[in-house]
Motif scaffolding. Structure first.
Motif, PDB file in Angstrom:
ATOM      1  N   LEU A   3       0.981  -1.370  -0.273  1.00  0.00           N
ATOM      2  CA  LEU A   3       0.140  -0.221   0.181  1.00  0.00           C
ATOM      3  C   LEU A   3       0.740   1.484   0.210  1.00  0.00           C
ATOM      4  N   ASP A   4       2.158   0.915   0.430  1.00  0.00           N
ATOM      5  CA  ASP A   4       2.964   2.478   0.587  1.00  0.00           C
ATOM      6  C   ASP A   4       3.819   2.831  -0.834  1.00  0.00           C
ATOM      7  N   LYS A   5       3.892   1.625  -1.690  1.00  0.00           N
ATOM      8  CA  LYS A   5       4.508   1.494  -3.080  1.00  0.00           C
ATOM      9  C   LYS A   5       3.481   1.620  -4.327  1.00  0.00           C
ATOM     10  N   MET A   6       2.826   2.030  -3.846  1.00  0.00           N
ATOM     11  CA  MET A   6       0.802   2.270  -4.750  1.00  0.00           C
ATOM     12  C   MET A   6       1.521   3.387  -6.462  1.00  0.00           C
ATOM     13  N   ASP A   7       1.544   3.064  -6.930  1.00  0.00           N
ATOM     14  CA  ASP A   7       1.380   3.430  -8.939  1.00  0.00           C
ATOM     15  C   ASP A   7       0.739   3.304  -9.790  1.00  0.00           C
ATOM     16  N   GLU A   8       0.021   4.469 -10.398  1.00  0.00           N
ATOM     17  CA  GLU A   8      -1.302   4.404 -10.914  1.00  0.00           C
ATOM     18  C   GLU A   8      -0.619   4.044 -12.564  1.00  0.00           C
ATOM     19  N   ASN A   9       0.174   3.432 -12.898  1.00  0.00           N
ATOM     20  CA  ASN A   9       0.573   3.255 -14.028  1.00  0.00           C
ATOM     21  C   ASN A   9      -0.060   1.337 -14.041  1.00  0.00           C
ATOM     22  N   ASP A  10       0.049   0.781 -12.472  1.00  0.00           N
ATOM     23  CA  ASP A  10      -0.566  -0.244 -12.258  1.00  0.00           C
ATOM     24  C   ASP A  10      -1.384  -0.761 -12.521  1.00  0.00           C
ATOM     25  N   GLY A  79     -14.336  -8.624   0.628  1.00  0.00           N
ATOM     26  CA  GLY A  79     -13.341  -7.657   0.117  1.00  0.00           C
ATOM     27  C   GLY A  79     -12.708  -6.863   1.464  1.00  0.00           C
ATOM     28  N   GLU A  80     -11.683  -6.053   1.458  1.00  0.00           N
ATOM     29  CA  GLU A  80     -10.771  -4.681   2.332  1.00  0.00           C
ATOM     30  C   GLU A  80     -10.976  -3.178   2.140  1.00  0.00           C
ATOM     31  N   ALA A  81     -11.169  -3.508   3.612  1.00  0.00           N
ATOM     32  CA  ALA A  81     -11.123  -2.119   3.429  1.00  0.00           C
ATOM     33  C   ALA A  81      -9.400  -1.084   3.675  1.00  0.00           C
ATOM     34  N   VAL A  82      -8.847  -0.904   2.872  1.00  0.00           N
ATOM     35  CA  VAL A  82      -7.831  -0.334   2.784  1.00  0.00           C
ATOM     36  C   VAL A  82      -7.661   1.412   2.073  1.00  0.00           C
ATOM     37  N   LYS A  83      -6.460   2.054   3.459  1.00  0.00           N
ATOM     38  CA  LYS A  83      -5.948   3.256   3.271  1.00  0.00           C
ATOM     39  C   LYS A  83      -5.026   3.584   2.417  1.00  0.00           C
ATOM     40  N   LEU A  84      -4.825   4.437   1.181  1.00  0.00           N
ATOM     41  CA  LEU A  84      -4.403   4.115   0.037  1.00  0.00           C
ATOM     42  C   LEU A  84      -3.327   5.788   0.330  1.00  0.00           C
ATOM     43  N   PRO A  85      -2.445   5.842  -0.308  1.00  0.00           N
ATOM     44  CA  PRO A  85      -0.976   6.715  -0.581  1.00  0.00           C
ATOM     45  C   PRO A  85      -2.303   8.117  -1.490  1.00  0.00           C
ATOM     46  N   LEU A  86      -2.674   9.010  -0.538  1.00  0.00           N
ATOM     47  CA  LEU A  86      -3.402  10.340  -1.271  1.00  0.00           C
ATOM     48  C   LEU A  86      -2.622  10.854  -2.476  1.00  0.00           C
ATOM     49  N   ASP A  87      -1.377  11.279  -3.100  1.00  0.00           N
ATOM     50  CA  ASP A  87      -1.024  11.082  -4.183  1.00  0.00           C
ATOM     51  C   ASP A  87      -1.356   9.901  -4.958  1.00  0.00           C
ATOM     52  N   PHE A  88      -1.391   8.878  -4.982  1.00  0.00           N
ATOM     53  CA  PHE A  88      -1.318   7.805  -6.099  1.00  0.00           C
ATOM     54  C   PHE A  88      -3.464   7.772  -6.169  1.00  0.00           C
ATOM     55  N   ARG A 104     -21.976   9.165 -16.646  1.00  0.00           N
ATOM     56  CA  ARG A 104     -21.607   9.470 -14.951  1.00  0.00           C
ATOM     57  C   ARG A 104     -20.068  10.366 -14.578  1.00  0.00           C
ATOM     58  N   CYS A 105     -20.376  11.381 -15.397  1.00  0.00           N
ATOM     59  CA  CYS A 105     -19.410  12.243 -15.096  1.00  0.00           C
ATOM     60  C   CYS A 105     -19.965  13.255 -14.413  1.00  0.00           C
ATOM     61  N   ASP A 106     -21.635  13.586 -13.517  1.00  0.00           N
ATOM     62  CA  ASP A 106     -22.099  14.703 -12.616  1.00  0.00           C
ATOM     63  C   ASP A 106     -21.483  14.295 -11.694  1.00  0.00           C
ATOM     64  N   LYS A 107     -20.883  12.825 -11.382  1.00  0.00           N
ATOM     65  CA  LYS A 107     -20.579  13.049  -9.902  1.00  0.00           C
ATOM     66  C   LYS A 107     -18.533  12.407 -10.336  1.00  0.00           C
ATOM     67  N   VAL A 108     -17.964  12.658  -8.918  1.00  0.00           N
ATOM     68  CA  VAL A 108     -16.928  12.868  -8.632  1.00  0.00           C
ATOM     69  C   VAL A 108     -16.377  11.209  -8.564  1.00  0.00           C
ATOM     70  N   MET A 109     -14.692  11.253  -8.652  1.00  0.00           N
ATOM     71  CA  MET A 109     -14.716   9.930  -6.929  1.00  0.00           C
ATOM     72  C   MET A 109     -14.071  11.742  -6.086  1.00  0.00           C
ATOM     73  N   ASP A 110     -13.767   9.923  -4.738  1.00  0.00           N
ATOM     74  CA  ASP A 110     -13.307  10.530  -3.916  1.00  0.00           C
ATOM     75  C   ASP A 110     -11.635  10.537  -4.226  1.00  0.00           C
ATOM     76  N   THR A 111     -11.196  11.492  -3.830  1.00  0.00           N
ATOM     77  CA  THR A 111      -9.357  11.791  -3.582  1.00  0.00           C
ATOM     78  C   THR A 111      -9.370  12.178  -2.478  1.00  0.00           C
ATOM     79  N   PHE A 112     -10.543  12.706  -2.016  1.00  0.00           N
ATOM     80  CA  PHE A 112      -9.825  13.474  -0.287  1.00  0.00           C
ATOM     81  C   PHE A 112      -9.978  12.212   0.884  1.00  0.00           C
ATOM     82  N   SER A 113     -10.106  11.208   1.109  1.00  0.00           N
ATOM     83  CA  SER A 113     -10.124  10.277   1.621  1.00  0.00           C
ATOM     84  C   SER A 113      -9.027   9.571   1.759  1.00  0.00           C
ATOM     85  N   GLY A 114      -9.034   8.676   0.694  1.00  0.00           N
ATOM     86  CA  GLY A 114      -7.576   8.317   0.164  1.00  0.00           C
ATOM     87  C   GLY A 114      -8.077   6.493   0.962  1.00  0.00           C
TER      88      GLY A 114
END
Ligand code: ATP
Ligand code: ZN
Ligand code: MG
Ligand code: MG
Length: 444
Positions: A3-10, A79-88, A104-114
């Motif tokens: 979880l600490d080495k997440m890469d959006e390219n994956d 499933g499992e609840a996870v906390k991700l790096p905000l930058d990722f 679907r774009c009337d809604k946005v993805m949550d990028t605040f909580s991680g």
């Protein structure tokens, strides 16, 4: 997954619904399900990490402790609840934005909580041999919707006993511009053709019932994609004939997956339901339908859970009001009655031990409200059928001759439906029914 080495390219865009956006890992058989919120909904965007994590943990608990025992162990994946790096998460959100459908774009993805829900990727088979064949597994996702007509004595409008909620709701959505045409899908008619109003994936999405496309042309195109799965490679069959064969094979596999039981020795048939009169399907197709479901098949499990809503919203609403009154008088009981969870074993017990007759108690009212919410989840879930050709060890074997398949059946999208939404459901129900009566019956 570290979880600490997440890469959006994956990760890549996988799909989305009304409440969440899903990305899949390019190497591992995992997906991340991230919550979405509407841009006007300031309250949700300000959820703290702890609140968001709690919310996702609630989904996990609900799926594991409540829905799993009701729907059957084998169909549900933890499933499992996870906390991700905000930058990722921020990079991921930018990356997937261009792939999202406009609608679907009337809604946005949550990028605040991680926070996110990590799940197995159900479009892949766990020990799949299809990789050897360079052919991705075939996935069919079906949203069964409500599979029965209400028989509650609290129902005030007779039409509700004749026409299913899905068909009536479609008329309502059509009138309000949400849909462009009526779908032929109605699971109450239980015919195979209507099952094709679904989306099918083979690595990429290859077929999705589109709003305004020509259904028959769509099906021909679909058959082209399916040919390598269902026709031997040397087959000389061509054109229209082969399309028919291929689609029939597909339907057979889907139907056996939907109807196969956990224990093949138990072959009791459970009571079926009457058909919905609003379905646009031709009578010939309806005449041969089987109104019985094998016990413990995925459709039987889902239907049984949906039928926990046996009072209909009209019978439930007074009980909801009884609970509201009780909570006003005894606000401290909100937690022991588990109105907002936690979704533990004792929540399930409140559902299973609810008295069958109204004894005037708060326990009865709460039990029925909980049952109704569970039924709502079962009316909104999806069934994912994943099929791979070949097949030795894993899964159940069907069709021993010609191409051989293994398949798995899972149920997904099992979020708890909020207690607070019950008054809204009640208003929506009368709007939908009144609209249907006004728009379809003569002289009204
Ligand atoms: P809805 O609007 O139906 O309530 P939702 O917002 O709750 O949808 P989901 O249905 O859980 O979201 O997910 C959206 C889509 O992502 C699904 O329809 C499915 O195609 C895909 N998906 C979700 N979970 C998985 C999974 N574990 N594996 C593969 N695909 C998945
Ligand atoms: Zn219908
Ligand atoms: Mg969904
Ligand atoms: Mg959902």
């Amino acid at each position: 997954m570290e979880l600490d080495k997440m890469d959006e390219n994956d990760w890549k865009y996988h799909g989305e619904g009304n409440k969440s956006l899903v990305v899949s890992n390019v190497q591992h058989a995992r997906v991340l399900r991230l919550l979405k919120y509407s841009t006007e909904d300031a309250e949700n965007s300000h959820k703290t990490t702890e609140q968001a994590f709690r919310h996702i943990q609630n989904i996990v608990d609900y799926s594991q402790n409540v829905m799993k025992p009701l729907l059957g162990e084998k169909f549900i994946h933890n499933g499992e609840a996870v906390k991700l790096p905000l930058d990722f998460v921020r990079q991921l959100s930018l990356k997937v934005q261009q792939e999202r459908p406009e609608s679907r774009c009337d809604k946005v993805m949550d990028t605040f909580s991680g926070c996110a829900l990590c799940l197995p990727n159900l479009t892949q088979l766990s020990s799949c041999c299809c990789c050897r064949e360079h052919r991705p597994p075939l996935c069919i996702e079906i949203k069964p919707k409500c599979g029965f007509l209400p028989s509650s004595r609290h129902v005030t409008k007779e039409i509700k006993n004749q026409v299913c909620r899905f068909c009536m709701h479609q008329h309502f959505k059509l009138a309000h511009g949400k849909w462009k045409r009526l779908s032929r899908y109605c699971l109450i008619t239980q015919t195979a053709v209507s099952l094709l109003s679904v989306s099918i994936q083979g690595g990429e999405c290859i077929y999705s019932c589109k709003d305004d496309a020509d259904v028959l042309q769509d099906l021909d195109e679909l058959a082209q994609h399916l040919r390598p799965y269902f026709l031997p490679s040397g087959s000389l069959m061509n054109g229209h004939q082969s399309s028919k064969v291929v689609l029939n094979e597909l339907i057979q596999v889907i139907v056996s997956a939907l109807l196969s039981s956990w224990d093949p020795r138990k072959t009791h048939l459970s009571e079926g339901r009457v058909r919905c009169e609003a379905s646009l399907l031709h009578r010939d197709l309806l005449r041969n339908t089987n109104h019985c479901l094998p016990k413990d098949c995925v459709l039987d499990k889902i239907l049984g859970t949906q039928m926990l809503d046996n009072l209909d919203i009209e019978g439930l609403n007074p009980l909801f009001k009884r609970v509201e009154q009780h909570l006003q008088d005894f606000p401290k009981e909100r937690s022991s009655l588990q109105i907002d969870g936690p979704y533990t074993h004792s929540f399930l017990e409140k559902i299973q031990k609810c008295p069958t007759e109204d004894d005037g108690s708060i326990e009865y009212a709460v039990g029925k409200v909980h049952q109704y919410r569970v039924a709502m989840t079962a009316k909104d879930c999806s069934i994912m059928i994943t099929i791979a050709t070949c097949g030795e060890e894993d899964g159940l074997e069907i069709q021993p001759s010609k191409p051989r398949f293994t398949y798995s059946v899972s149920i997904l999208d099992l979020d708890p439906k909020p207690y607070e939404s019950i008054p809204h459901q009640s208003r929506l129900d009368s709007k939908i029914v009144n609209h249907y009566l006004r728009s379809t019956l003569p002289n009204n």
